[in-house]
Design a protein around this motif. Structure first.
Motif, PDB file in Angstrom:
ATOM      1  N   PHE A 143      36.532  38.227  39.706  1.00  0.00           N
ATOM      2  CA  PHE A 143      35.772  38.126  40.944  1.00  0.00           C
ATOM      3  C   PHE A 143      34.582  39.083  41.000  1.00  0.00           C
ATOM      4  CE2 PHE A 143      35.193  39.677  45.338  1.00  0.00           C
ATOM      5  CZ  PHE A 143      34.745  38.517  45.917  1.00  0.00           C
ATOM      6  N   LEU A 144      34.824  40.348  40.771  1.00  0.00           N
ATOM      7  CA  LEU A 144      33.766  41.353  40.945  1.00  0.00           C
ATOM      8  C   LEU A 144      32.549  41.147  40.041  1.00  0.00           C
ATOM      9  CD1 LEU A 144      35.776  44.626  41.642  1.00  0.00           C
ATOM     10  CD2 LEU A 144      34.498  43.215  43.246  1.00  0.00           C
ATOM     11  N   PRO A 145      32.726  40.848  38.743  1.00  0.00           N
ATOM     12  CA  PRO A 145      31.522  40.648  37.916  1.00  0.00           C
ATOM     13  C   PRO A 145      30.633  39.504  38.408  1.00  0.00           C
ATOM     14  CG  PRO A 145      33.433  40.950  36.521  1.00  0.00           C
ATOM     15  CD  PRO A 145      33.939  40.822  37.925  1.00  0.00           C
ATOM     16  N   ASN A 146      31.226  38.457  38.955  1.00  0.00           N
ATOM     17  CA  ASN A 146      30.434  37.344  39.481  1.00  0.00           C
ATOM     18  C   ASN A 146      29.836  37.672  40.837  1.00  0.00           C
ATOM     19  OD1 ASN A 146      30.852  35.428  37.371  1.00  0.00           O
ATOM     20  ND2 ASN A 146      32.957  35.258  38.087  1.00  0.00           N
ATOM     21  N   GLU A 147      30.589  38.345  41.658  1.00  0.00           N
ATOM     22  CA  GLU A 147      30.134  38.633  43.021  1.00  0.00           C
ATOM     23  C   GLU A 147      28.941  39.582  43.034  1.00  0.00           C
ATOM     24  OE1 GLU A 147      30.220  37.627  46.893  1.00  0.00           O
ATOM     25  OE2 GLU A 147      31.409  36.789  45.280  1.00  0.00           O
ATOM     26  N   ILE A 148      28.882  40.486  42.089  1.00  0.00           N
ATOM     27  CA  ILE A 148      27.752  41.415  42.003  1.00  0.00           C
ATOM     28  C   ILE A 148      26.445  40.642  41.856  1.00  0.00           C
ATOM     29  CG2 ILE A 148      26.675  43.150  40.521  1.00  0.00           C
ATOM     30  CD1 ILE A 148      29.535  44.222  40.012  1.00  0.00           C
ATOM     31  N   ARG A 182      25.851  37.549  42.716  1.00  0.00           N
ATOM     32  CA  ARG A 182      25.564  36.799  43.944  1.00  0.00           C
ATOM     33  C   ARG A 182      24.918  37.692  45.000  1.00  0.00           C
ATOM     34  NH1 ARG A 182      30.302  32.450  44.896  1.00  0.00           N
ATOM     35  NH2 ARG A 182      30.668  31.965  42.712  1.00  0.00           N
ATOM     36  N   VAL A 183      25.464  38.874  45.172  1.00  0.00           N
ATOM     37  CA  VAL A 183      24.915  39.806  46.158  1.00  0.00           C
ATOM     38  C   VAL A 183      23.491  40.200  45.768  1.00  0.00           C
ATOM     39  CG1 VAL A 183      25.145  42.128  47.109  1.00  0.00           C
ATOM     40  CG2 VAL A 183      27.150  40.659  46.924  1.00  0.00           C
ATOM     41  N   LEU A 184      23.266  40.513  44.496  1.00  0.00           N
ATOM     42  CA  LEU A 184      21.915  40.858  44.046  1.00  0.00           C
ATOM     43  C   LEU A 184      20.952  39.690  44.240  1.00  0.00           C
ATOM     44  CD1 LEU A 184      22.664  42.915  40.807  1.00  0.00           C
ATOM     45  CD2 LEU A 184      21.778  43.770  42.982  1.00  0.00           C
ATOM     46  N   GLY A 185      21.421  38.475  43.987  1.00  0.00           N
ATOM     47  CA  GLY A 185      20.583  37.294  44.202  1.00  0.00           C
ATOM     48  C   GLY A 185      20.167  37.138  45.647  1.00  0.00           C
ATOM     49  N   VAL A 186      21.095  37.390  46.560  1.00  0.00           N
ATOM     50  CA  VAL A 186      20.772  37.306  47.986  1.00  0.00           C
ATOM     51  C   VAL A 186      19.779  38.395  48.370  1.00  0.00           C
ATOM     52  CG1 VAL A 186      21.727  37.593  50.309  1.00  0.00           C
ATOM     53  CG2 VAL A 186      22.901  36.155  48.644  1.00  0.00           C
ATOM     54  N   LEU A 187      20.013  39.611  47.884  1.00  0.00           N
ATOM     55  CA  LEU A 187      19.127  40.725  48.242  1.00  0.00           C
ATOM     56  C   LEU A 187      17.716  40.520  47.700  1.00  0.00           C
ATOM     57  CD1 LEU A 187      21.486  43.792  47.699  1.00  0.00           C
ATOM     58  CD2 LEU A 187      20.720  42.808  49.865  1.00  0.00           C
TER      59      LEU A 187
END
Length: 117
Positions: free
Chosen positions: A19-24, A26-31
């Protein structure tokens, strides 16, 4: 180690490794994506590449299937793609409607032909 501890360890491994490697990203993409202009040449290129990749996956599933799709005839697979596109267009360009329509056609066709019994 008790059963509860082993289950918790497995859940922790899934969170940390999956989960965490993918979620990072996604969050960076949104930011970083907040300031992008949707109509810029860069975003048009990204949209074109994403569309081309999707078309390639659909073509591969249609022409060179693997897994359970191998047992289904080519015309049934083509019919499912056509029905999926029709479902997409008829329900206000809903991807979910297109996917569900295509799946329904594949399942009904497999049942009708007796594939997988």
């Amino acid at each position: 180690m008790t059963l509860l501890q082993s289950e918790m360890a497995a859940i922790l491994v899934v969170i940390v490794v999956g989960f965490l490697p993918n979620e990072i990203w996604r969050v960076l993409g949104v930011l970083f994506g907040r300031g992008l202009d949707e109509n810029s040449a860069w975003m048009q290129w990204v949209r074109a590449v994403a569309t081309a990749l999707l078309a390639a996956v659909v073509a591969r599933l249609l022409l060179v299937p693997s897994g359970a799709l191998v047992a289904l005839p080519f015309l049934l697979r083509v019919g499912a793609v056509v029905a999926g596109v029709a479902g997409f267009l008829l329900v206000r360009r809903s991807v979910l409607a297109g996917v569900l329509t295509a799946e329904a056609v594949l399942i009904a066709g497999a049942w009708w032909l007796g594939v997988g019994n």
